[in-house]
Write a protein that holds these residues in place. Structure first.
Motif, PDB file in Angstrom:
ATOM      1  N   GLU A   1      57.612   5.550  43.493  1.00  0.00           N
ATOM      2  CA  GLU A   1      59.040   5.624  43.795  1.00  0.00           C
ATOM      3  C   GLU A   1      59.707   4.253  43.814  1.00  0.00           C
ATOM      4  O   GLU A   1      60.796   4.074  43.265  1.00  0.00           O
ATOM      5  N   LYS A   2      59.091   3.268  44.447  1.00  0.00           N
ATOM      6  CA  LYS A   2      59.707   1.944  44.505  1.00  0.00           C
ATOM      7  C   LYS A   2      59.914   1.367  43.109  1.00  0.00           C
ATOM      8  O   LYS A   2      60.860   0.597  42.883  1.00  0.00           O
ATOM      9  N   GLU A   3      59.054   1.745  42.187  1.00  0.00           N
ATOM     10  CA  GLU A   3      59.185   1.251  40.822  1.00  0.00           C
ATOM     11  C   GLU A   3      60.255   2.005  40.052  1.00  0.00           C
ATOM     12  O   GLU A   3      61.117   1.404  39.405  1.00  0.00           O
ATOM     13  N   TYR A   4      60.252   3.344  40.124  1.00  0.00           N
ATOM     14  CA  TYR A   4      61.214   4.075  39.305  1.00  0.00           C
ATOM     15  C   TYR A   4      62.639   3.986  39.845  1.00  0.00           C
ATOM     16  O   TYR A   4      63.605   4.178  39.101  1.00  0.00           O
ATOM     17  N   LEU A   5      62.795   3.669  41.130  1.00  0.00           N
ATOM     18  CA  LEU A   5      64.147   3.467  41.658  1.00  0.00           C
ATOM     19  C   LEU A   5      64.831   2.290  40.966  1.00  0.00           C
ATOM     20  O   LEU A   5      66.061   2.290  40.792  1.00  0.00           O
ATOM     21  N   GLN A   6      64.044   1.298  40.556  1.00  0.00           N
ATOM     22  CA  GLN A   6      64.604   0.136  39.869  1.00  0.00           C
ATOM     23  C   GLN A   6      65.086   0.474  38.461  1.00  0.00           C
ATOM     24  O   GLN A   6      65.809  -0.318  37.848  1.00  0.00           O
ATOM     25  N   CYS A   7      64.707   1.639  37.955  1.00  0.00           N
ATOM     26  CA  CYS A   7      65.124   2.058  36.616  1.00  0.00           C
ATOM     27  C   CYS A   7      66.480   2.762  36.630  1.00  0.00           C
ATOM     28  O   CYS A   7      67.019   3.088  35.572  1.00  0.00           O
ATOM     29  N   ILE A   8      67.014   3.039  37.813  1.00  0.00           N
ATOM     30  CA  ILE A   8      68.273   3.770  37.924  1.00  0.00           C
ATOM     31  C   ILE A   8      69.432   2.781  38.007  1.00  0.00           C
ATOM     32  O   ILE A   8      69.445   1.919  38.892  1.00  0.00           O
ATOM     33  N   PRO A   9      70.420   2.876  37.125  1.00  0.00           N
ATOM     34  CA  PRO A   9      71.586   1.989  37.200  1.00  0.00           C
ATOM     35  C   PRO A   9      72.248   2.082  38.574  1.00  0.00           C
ATOM     36  O   PRO A   9      72.329   3.173  39.157  1.00  0.00           O
ATOM     37  N   PRO A  10      72.722   0.962  39.121  1.00  0.00           N
ATOM     38  CA  PRO A  10      73.292   0.958  40.473  1.00  0.00           C
ATOM     39  C   PRO A  10      74.405   1.982  40.679  1.00  0.00           C
ATOM     40  O   PRO A  10      74.476   2.611  41.734  1.00  0.00           O
ATOM     41  N   ASP A  11      75.281   2.159  39.678  1.00  0.00           N
ATOM     42  CA  ASP A  11      76.374   3.110  39.865  1.00  0.00           C
ATOM     43  C   ASP A  11      75.861   4.542  39.956  1.00  0.00           C
ATOM     44  O   ASP A  11      76.397   5.362  40.721  1.00  0.00           O
ATOM     45  N   GLU A  12      74.806   4.853  39.201  1.00  0.00           N
ATOM     46  CA  GLU A  12      74.233   6.200  39.256  1.00  0.00           C
ATOM     47  C   GLU A  12      73.440   6.405  40.547  1.00  0.00           C
ATOM     48  O   GLU A  12      73.492   7.479  41.158  1.00  0.00           O
ATOM     49  N   LEU A  13      72.738   5.377  40.976  1.00  0.00           N
ATOM     50  CA  LEU A  13      71.987   5.471  42.231  1.00  0.00           C
ATOM     51  C   LEU A  13      72.940   5.669  43.413  1.00  0.00           C
ATOM     52  O   LEU A  13      72.634   6.416  44.358  1.00  0.00           O
ATOM     53  N   LYS A  14      74.104   5.056  43.341  1.00  0.00           N
ATOM     54  CA  LYS A  14      75.105   5.220  44.388  1.00  0.00           C
ATOM     55  C   LYS A  14      75.566   6.669  44.470  1.00  0.00           C
ATOM     56  O   LYS A  14      75.703   7.237  45.560  1.00  0.00           O
ATOM     57  N   LEU A  15      75.775   7.311  43.320  1.00  0.00           N
ATOM     58  CA  LEU A  15      76.178   8.716  43.298  1.00  0.00           C
ATOM     59  C   LEU A  15      75.107   9.615  43.902  1.00  0.00           C
ATOM     60  O   LEU A  15      75.405  10.524  44.683  1.00  0.00           O
ATOM     61  N   VAL A  16      73.863   9.349  43.526  1.00  0.00           N
ATOM     62  CA  VAL A  16      72.754  10.168  44.022  1.00  0.00           C
ATOM     63  C   VAL A  16      72.628  10.026  45.537  1.00  0.00           C
ATOM     64  O   VAL A  16      72.487  11.021  46.266  1.00  0.00           O
ATOM     65  N   ARG A  17      72.692   8.805  46.030  1.00  0.00           N
ATOM     66  CA  ARG A  17      72.543   8.587  47.469  1.00  0.00           C
ATOM     67  C   ARG A  17      73.707   9.176  48.256  1.00  0.00           C
ATOM     68  O   ARG A  17      73.528   9.663  49.379  1.00  0.00           O
ATOM     69  N   LEU A  18      74.890   9.152  47.674  1.00  0.00           N
ATOM     70  CA  LEU A  18      76.031   9.773  48.334  1.00  0.00           C
ATOM     71  C   LEU A  18      75.821  11.281  48.457  1.00  0.00           C
ATOM     72  O   LEU A  18      76.077  11.872  49.516  1.00  0.00           O
ATOM     73  N   LEU A  19      75.341  11.907  47.383  1.00  0.00           N
ATOM     74  CA  LEU A  19      75.069  13.339  47.432  1.00  0.00           C
ATOM     75  C   LEU A  19      73.995  13.651  48.471  1.00  0.00           C
ATOM     76  O   LEU A  19      74.135  14.613  49.244  1.00  0.00           O
ATOM     77  N   LEU A  20      72.947  12.859  48.513  1.00  0.00           N
ATOM     78  CA  LEU A  20      71.876  13.098  49.488  1.00  0.00           C
ATOM     79  C   LEU A  20      72.400  12.971  50.910  1.00  0.00           C
ATOM     80  O   LEU A  20      71.982  13.724  51.802  1.00  0.00           O
ATOM     81  N   ARG A  21      73.307  12.050  51.129  1.00  0.00           N
ATOM     82  CA  ARG A  21      73.887  11.902  52.457  1.00  0.00           C
ATOM     83  C   ARG A  21      74.693  13.141  52.833  1.00  0.00           C
ATOM     84  O   ARG A  21      74.606  13.638  53.967  1.00  0.00           O
ATOM     85  N   VAL A  22      75.476  13.657  51.895  1.00  0.00           N
ATOM     86  CA  VAL A  22      76.274  14.856  52.141  1.00  0.00           C
ATOM     87  C   VAL A  22      75.364  16.062  52.401  1.00  0.00           C
ATOM     88  O   VAL A  22      75.594  16.848  53.325  1.00  0.00           O
ATOM     89  N   VAL A  23      74.319  16.205  51.579  1.00  0.00           N
ATOM     90  CA  VAL A  23      73.379  17.312  51.760  1.00  0.00           C
ATOM     91  C   VAL A  23      72.733  17.239  53.138  1.00  0.00           C
ATOM     92  O   VAL A  23      72.635  18.247  53.850  1.00  0.00           O
ATOM     93  N   GLY A  24      72.297  16.039  53.521  1.00  0.00           N
ATOM     94  CA  GLY A  24      71.678  15.879  54.829  1.00  0.00           C
ATOM     95  C   GLY A  24      72.610  16.279  55.963  1.00  0.00           C
ATOM     96  O   GLY A  24      72.197  16.915  56.935  1.00  0.00           O
ATOM     97  N   GLN A  25      73.887  15.919  55.850  1.00  0.00           N
ATOM     98  CA  GLN A  25      74.860  16.274  56.880  1.00  0.00           C
ATOM     99  C   GLN A  25      75.086  17.777  56.932  1.00  0.00           C
ATOM    100  O   GLN A  25      75.177  18.367  58.017  1.00  0.00           O
ATOM    101  N   ARG A  26      75.155  18.417  55.778  1.00  0.00           N
ATOM    102  CA  ARG A  26      75.473  19.843  55.739  1.00  0.00           C
ATOM    103  C   ARG A  26      74.285  20.719  56.126  1.00  0.00           C
ATOM    104  O   ARG A  26      74.467  21.782  56.715  1.00  0.00           O
ATOM    105  N   ARG A  27      73.071  20.290  55.778  1.00  0.00           N
ATOM    106  CA  ARG A  27      71.929  21.130  56.143  1.00  0.00           C
ATOM    107  C   ARG A  27      71.368  20.775  57.515  1.00  0.00           C
ATOM    108  O   ARG A  27      70.478  21.451  58.029  1.00  0.00           O
ATOM    109  N   GLY A  28      71.878  19.680  58.094  1.00  0.00           N
ATOM    110  CA  GLY A  28      71.470  19.296  59.437  1.00  0.00           C
ATOM    111  C   GLY A  28      70.124  18.614  59.501  1.00  0.00           C
ATOM    112  O   GLY A  28      69.613  18.340  60.585  1.00  0.00           O
TER     113      GLY A  28
END
Length: 270
Positions: free
Chosen positions: A56-83
């Motif tokens: 994981e630490k290696e493949y995370l570096q393969c994700i463009p920063p703008d795309e990684l930001k979108l993914v992390r934002l979605l994960l944050r929203v999912v975490g809030q909604r599912r508790g």
């Protein structure tokens, strides 16, 4: 007296030469520093090439920063909604949530599934109900919300009687109609306590568990397609390995606790 004047002139000349040499060296150092800075900037702007064996630490570096930001934002929203945070804090936490999903799937609202359902029980309506359970309890409703927001049809299902191509598949996501296809003939395998199956890195002891984790896998593809069509179409961090690149792997683990995307019987082939 003359020799003193000559000596002074020599000292002045030598000092001038030394100054010129020092200035030249300083100028060279500045140029080298500029070139080094350019090289560092180029290195920071270049993403490493992805390969399937990366951690994981290696493949995370393969994700463009703008795309990684979108993914992390979605994960944050999912975490809030599912508790419950995405990713899960521990594997045990993931097990508890998945147990709730399987329990809900047994209810009429979840499709009325049995642990050892027959292949004939695979219907579009029951699959839709099971997917709604997964979306609600594990995705915080973000798949259905995303489709609604973009004016797309809700996730559909097709149970295919015959396989297209080689037939060596169990399911796949079709982005055209936003639908998951399942091959009916693959759902007669024996999965039980005495013959468990590893599906998406999870040890499954029922056919229902395998089905739920398989649907979750395909729902990652649906989520990417619905939420980020540009990533689905052209991202170098999603398209590799037949759309199982770094973004897929990050979502599959964070949302569902899946650490791989394969399935096999523990005690040999079916």
């Amino acid at each position: 007296m003359r020799w003193l004047l000559a000596l002074a002139a020599c000292v002045v000349a030598c000092s001038a030469v030394v100054k010129v040499e020092l200035d030249l060296r300083a100028s060279q150092r500045r140029e080298h520093a500029k070139e080094g800075g350019k090289r560092k900037k180029r290195a920071r702007g270049t993403l490493p090439a992805y390969h399937k064996g990366m951690h994981e630490k290696e493949y995370l570096q393969c994700i463009p920063p703008d795309e990684l930001k979108l993914v992390r934002l979605l994960l944050r929203v999912v975490g809030q909604r599912r508790g419950i945070g995405a990713p899960f804090d521990t594997p045990a936490q993931s097990d508890v949530v998945w147990a709730r999903v399987i329990e809900a799937a047994r209810s009429p609202e979840g499709g009325g599934w049995t642990d050892a359902f027959a292949a004939a029980d695979l219907t579009e309506n029951r699959l839709r109900k099971l997917a709604a359970v997964v979306d609600g309890q594990l995705l915080g409703g973000q798949l259905s919300r995303g489709a609604l927001k973009r004016g797309l049809p809700q996730l559909g299902f097709s149970v295919d009687e015959e396989a297209e191509g080689s037939g060596d598949w169990i399911s796949y996501y079709d982005d055209g109609p936003n639908a998951i296809h399942l091959l009916r003939s693959k759902w007669s395998q024996d999965v039980s306590e005495s013959r468990p199956m590893v599906c998406e890195s999870v040890l499954c002891t029922s056919r229902l568990q395998v089905l739920a984790h398989t649907l979750a896998h395909e729902m990652v593809h649906a989520l990417v397609c619905v939420r980020w069509p540009g990533i689905d179409r052209s991202s170098s961090a999603y398209l590799p390995d037949d759309r199982h690149g770094p973004i897929f792997r990050l979502l599959n683990r964070a949302l569902f606790g899946h650490t791989c995307d394969s399935y096999r019987h523990v005690f040999g082939p079916a």
